[in-house]
Design a protein around this motif. Structure first.
Motif, mmCIF file in Angstrom:
data_model
loop_
_atom_site.group_PDB
_atom_site.id
_atom_site.type_symbol
_atom_site.label_atom_id
_atom_site.label_comp_id
_atom_site.label_asym_id
_atom_site.label_seq_id
_atom_site.Cartn_x
_atom_site.Cartn_y
_atom_site.Cartn_z
ATOM 1 N N LEU A 43 -13.861 -20.395 -29.156
ATOM 2 C CA LEU A 43 -13.960 -21.806 -28.795
ATOM 3 C C LEU A 43 -13.952 -22.652 -30.061
ATOM 4 N N PHE A 44 -12.985 -23.577 -30.161
ATOM 5 C CA PHE A 44 -12.857 -24.448 -31.321
ATOM 6 C C PHE A 44 -13.586 -25.763 -31.060
ATOM 7 N N ILE A 45 -14.409 -26.182 -32.036
ATOM 8 C CA ILE A 45 -15.147 -27.445 -31.913
ATOM 9 C C ILE A 45 -15.018 -28.241 -33.206
ATOM 10 N N ASP A 46 -15.313 -29.539 -33.130
ATOM 11 C CA ASP A 46 -15.308 -30.395 -34.310
ATOM 12 C C ASP A 46 -16.726 -30.871 -34.626
ATOM 13 N N ASP A 47 -16.852 -31.745 -35.609
ATOM 14 C CA ASP A 47 -18.176 -32.214 -36.053
ATOM 15 C C ASP A 47 -18.923 -32.945 -34.945
ATOM 16 N N ILE A 48 -18.210 -33.770 -34.173
ATOM 17 C CA ILE A 48 -18.865 -34.552 -33.120
ATOM 18 C C ILE A 48 -19.433 -33.627 -32.044
ATOM 19 N N THR A 49 -18.685 -32.625 -31.667
ATOM 20 C CA THR A 49 -19.170 -31.659 -30.681
ATOM 21 C C THR A 49 -20.351 -30.874 -31.231
ATOM 22 N N LEU A 50 -20.273 -30.519 -32.510
ATOM 23 C CA LEU A 50 -21.369 -29.782 -33.138
ATOM 24 C C LEU A 50 -22.658 -30.596 -33.136
ATOM 25 N N ARG A 51 -22.553 -31.891 -33.360
ATOM 26 C CA ARG A 51 -23.751 -32.745 -33.323
ATOM 27 C C ARG A 51 -24.373 -32.744 -31.931
ATOM 28 N N GLY A 52 -23.530 -32.762 -30.893
ATOM 29 C CA GLY A 52 -24.055 -32.711 -29.528
ATOM 30 C C GLY A 52 -24.758 -31.400 -29.227
ATOM 31 N N LEU A 53 -24.185 -30.310 -29.705
ATOM 32 C CA LEU A 53 -24.825 -29.000 -29.501
ATOM 33 C C LEU A 53 -26.134 -28.903 -30.272
ATOM 34 N N ASP A 54 -26.164 -29.479 -31.453
ATOM 35 C CA ASP A 54 -27.394 -29.498 -32.249
ATOM 36 C C ASP A 54 -28.471 -30.330 -31.552
ATOM 37 N N TYR A 55 -28.069 -31.435 -30.939
ATOM 38 C CA TYR A 55 -29.010 -32.303 -30.220
ATOM 39 C C TYR A 55 -29.709 -31.544 -29.093
ATOM 40 N N HIS A 56 -28.963 -30.650 -28.422
ATOM 41 C CA HIS A 56 -29.538 -29.870 -27.327
ATOM 42 C C HIS A 56 -30.127 -28.542 -27.800
ATOM 43 N N ASN A 57 -30.233 -28.366 -29.124
ATOM 44 C CA ASN A 57 -30.820 -27.149 -29.724
ATOM 45 C C ASN A 57 -30.072 -25.877 -29.315
ATOM 46 N N ILE A 58 -28.758 -25.994 -29.170
ATOM 47 C CA ILE A 58 -27.932 -24.829 -28.851
ATOM 48 C C ILE A 58 -27.396 -24.196 -30.129
ATOM 49 N N ILE A 59 -26.953 -25.026 -31.066
ATOM 50 C CA ILE A 59 -26.504 -24.579 -32.388
ATOM 51 C C ILE A 59 -27.111 -25.514 -33.423
ATOM 52 N N ARG B 174 -17.240 -17.073 -29.285
ATOM 53 C CA ARG B 174 -17.387 -17.185 -30.738
ATOM 54 C C ARG B 174 -16.956 -18.599 -31.104
ATOM 55 N N ILE B 175 -17.836 -19.342 -31.762
ATOM 56 C CA ILE B 175 -17.596 -20.745 -32.067
ATOM 57 C C ILE B 175 -16.885 -20.877 -33.417
ATOM 58 N N ILE B 176 -15.765 -21.627 -33.423
ATOM 59 C CA ILE B 176 -14.998 -21.876 -34.636
ATOM 60 C C ILE B 176 -15.071 -23.362 -34.964
ATOM 61 N N LYS B 177 -15.684 -23.676 -36.082
ATOM 62 C CA LYS B 177 -15.809 -25.074 -36.512
ATOM 63 C C LYS B 177 -14.540 -25.490 -37.252
ATOM 64 N N VAL B 178 -13.926 -26.598 -36.797
ATOM 65 C CA VAL B 178 -12.687 -27.111 -37.388
ATOM 66 C C VAL B 178 -12.975 -28.474 -38.023
ATOM 67 N N SER B 179 -12.587 -28.628 -39.271
ATOM 68 C CA SER B 179 -12.750 -29.913 -39.966
ATOM 69 C C SER B 179 -11.555 -30.793 -39.629
ATOM 70 N N THR B 180 -11.645 -31.504 -38.517
ATOM 71 C CA THR B 180 -10.483 -32.241 -38.005
ATOM 72 C C THR B 180 -10.118 -33.451 -38.847
ATOM 73 N N SER B 181 -10.958 -33.845 -39.782
ATOM 74 C CA SER B 181 -10.621 -34.985 -40.645
ATOM 75 C C SER B 181 -9.384 -34.698 -41.482
ATOM 76 N N TYR B 182 -9.030 -33.415 -41.607
ATOM 77 C CA TYR B 182 -7.845 -33.032 -42.366
ATOM 78 C C TYR B 182 -6.613 -32.885 -41.475
ATOM 79 N N LEU B 183 -6.761 -33.142 -40.188
ATOM 80 C CA LEU B 183 -5.646 -32.945 -39.262
ATOM 81 C C LEU B 183 -5.172 -34.288 -38.718
ATOM 82 N N TYR B 184 -4.990 -34.397 -37.407
ATOM 83 C CA TYR B 184 -4.497 -35.620 -36.794
ATOM 84 C C TYR B 184 -5.654 -36.564 -36.471
#
Length: 449
Positions: free
Chosen positions: A194-210, A224-234
């Motif tokens: 599962l690919f996620i970005d920073d905004i999604t990661l913040r939401g998961l952190d808020y709910h104490n999941i990651i 398996r969570i894959i963090k993608v730095s989307t600021s370098y993409l579109y």
């Protein structure tokens, strides 16, 4: 004088007898319809071992809120699944044997560019559609910039050499939902990423999941969570989501099969059974559901403009004119496919040369115009060579193998979109799309007189 023979007590009450008759009739009818009409998927071994729940979410997360009910109560084309253990053994054999499946069935263009996909002109893109002769031609297929993930994640992805299931959540747009109905050995042989970005990661952190501060490998249930730095993409999050959706064979170069599932869906059938029934047994390159409403690409384009699924209406017109000018035709019985419009929320692939070529060509069209992948689907499918062997299965099957949920509700109110109505010609007001006149005449069955 003989004794009077009395009726059994159960039959002395006509009302009671009628009630029994009604009860048994109802049970019979319910059983009949559950087995013969509404059932859309059949397992040859219903007692296959099934995993227990894979992850316990905090109650605040609400991963099962806002499910969308299915619309169809019958099934015209049911799917039959083979025995779980036989399927597992067969897929293991396929993956062990040396084959031409995988990313290396094509050669890909290398180099540097100002964006991830290269941004090729229509003339350049069209020059790669005919790949019947394997003359070593390199196909543009993204990755003209580095895909921004960690080296450890990249190594883990390359180790997946069988079936991979992939999804993505960007902009915290959906919930992470665990697959259901998995056989006891599925997690040993199937990769879930599962690919996620920073905004999604913040939401998961808020709910104490990651934890955002954690640097270790993150896993949530099967995923398996894959963090993608989307600021370098579109800049557009939806376009970033098309990278794992259409370039699976490049992100997982050693995988033989893949299933893409939109994050709005929850898979409720074992992926091994799905890929075996819809791809391997059908001997096809790819399987995807028909669209529930449309058969013509132009209908989808009109709906996209009307309901503001993509705000750049002029860009949509340019896209459709480009396709019409280069041979796009409306759907008709002369085509070897049942529709021109798929529902791409669930895509099952064999990583063959034809499928990989289709995925590359599709991604190039998405980058050139917009991430509405249903608009370029028929154009690429019909124009490419070699042809794609495609299984476009019924919508009822799609609704039975997955549960659809609404996207996350954002601040400022929910925007789930209006009800879908029949698309009309107001997409082309004042003759502003004259290059598609011939397409529209054929689609609506009008005469040239």
């Amino acid at each position: 004088m003989g004794k009077l023979i009395s009726k059994p007590l159960l039959c002395q009450s006509k009302l009671f007898c009628f009630s029994l008759f009604y009860l048994f009739s109802s049970l019979f009818l319910a059983l009949y319809f559950s087995l013969s009409v509404t059932k859309c998927i059949f397992r040859s071994s219903p007692f296959d071992p099934i995993q227990f729940p894979l992850f316990s979410y905090p109650t605040s997360y609400g991963e099962h809120k806002h499910a969308i009910p299915t619309l169809r109560s019958s099934c015209d084309s049911p799917v039959y699944f083979s025995d779980y253990w036989e399927v597992l053994k067969e897929i293991q054999e396929i993956c062990r044997n040396p084959t031409t499946l995988g990313a290396r069935s094509l050669r890909y263009m290398q180099g540097n560019s100002k964006n991830f996909g290269g941004n090729f002109s229509i003339e350049k893109r069209l020059s790669y559609f005919d790949h019947r002769e394997d003359n070593g031609t390199e196909i543009p297929c993204g990755f003209f910039e580095r895909f921004p993930i960690s080296n450890s994640d990249r190594i883990s992805m390359e180790k997946c050499d069988g079936l991979v299931v992939i999804s993505a959540i960007l902009n915290d747009h959906d919930k992470i939902r665990q697959p259901k109905g998995l056989g006891s050995k599925t997690l040993d042989y199937v990769c879930f990423f599962l690919f996620i970005d920073d905004i999604t990661l913040r939401g998961l952190d808020y709910h104490n999941i990651i934890s955002r501060k954690s640097s270790k490998e993150n896993k949530i249930g099967a995923w398996r969570i894959i963090k993608v730095s989307t600021s370098y993409l579109y800049k557009n999050a939806a376009m970033n989501g098309e990278i794992p959706k259409y370039l699976i064979h490049r992100l997982f170069p050693n995988s033989k099969y893949s299933i893409w599932i939109d994050a709005k869906l929850q898979l409720v059938v074992d992926p091994l059974l799905l890929i075996h029934s819809l791809v391997i047994k059908k001997n096809v390159d790819m399987a995807v559901s028909k669209h529930p409403y449309y058969v013509h690409t132009m209908e989808e384009a009109m709906a996209t403009a009307r309901w503001k699924k993509w705000w750049d209406v002029d860009g949509l017109k340019t896209q459709m004119e480009t396709y019409c000018e280069n041979g796009l035709q409306p759907w008709g019985p002369n085509k070897s496919y049942p529709t021109d419009v798929p529902d791409t929320a669930l895509i099952l692939r064999k990583h063959s040369a034809a499928t990989n070529l289709f995925s590359c060509l599709m991604f190039n069209e998405l980058e050139a115009f917009n991430p509405r992948d249903q608009l370029g689907f028929a154009f690429v499918r019909d124009k490419m060579n070699p042809k794609l062997n495609l299984n476009m299965f019924e919508v009822e099957v799609f609704e039975q193998v997955s549960i659809e949920y609404r996207h996350n509700l954002k601040q400022g109110g929910a925007n789930v979109g209006p009800k879908i109505r029949r698309a009309s010609s107001d997409f082309f007001v004042n003759g502003s799309c004259s290059k598609c006149d011939g397409y529209l005449v054929k689609m609506w069955g009008e005469s040239h007189e």
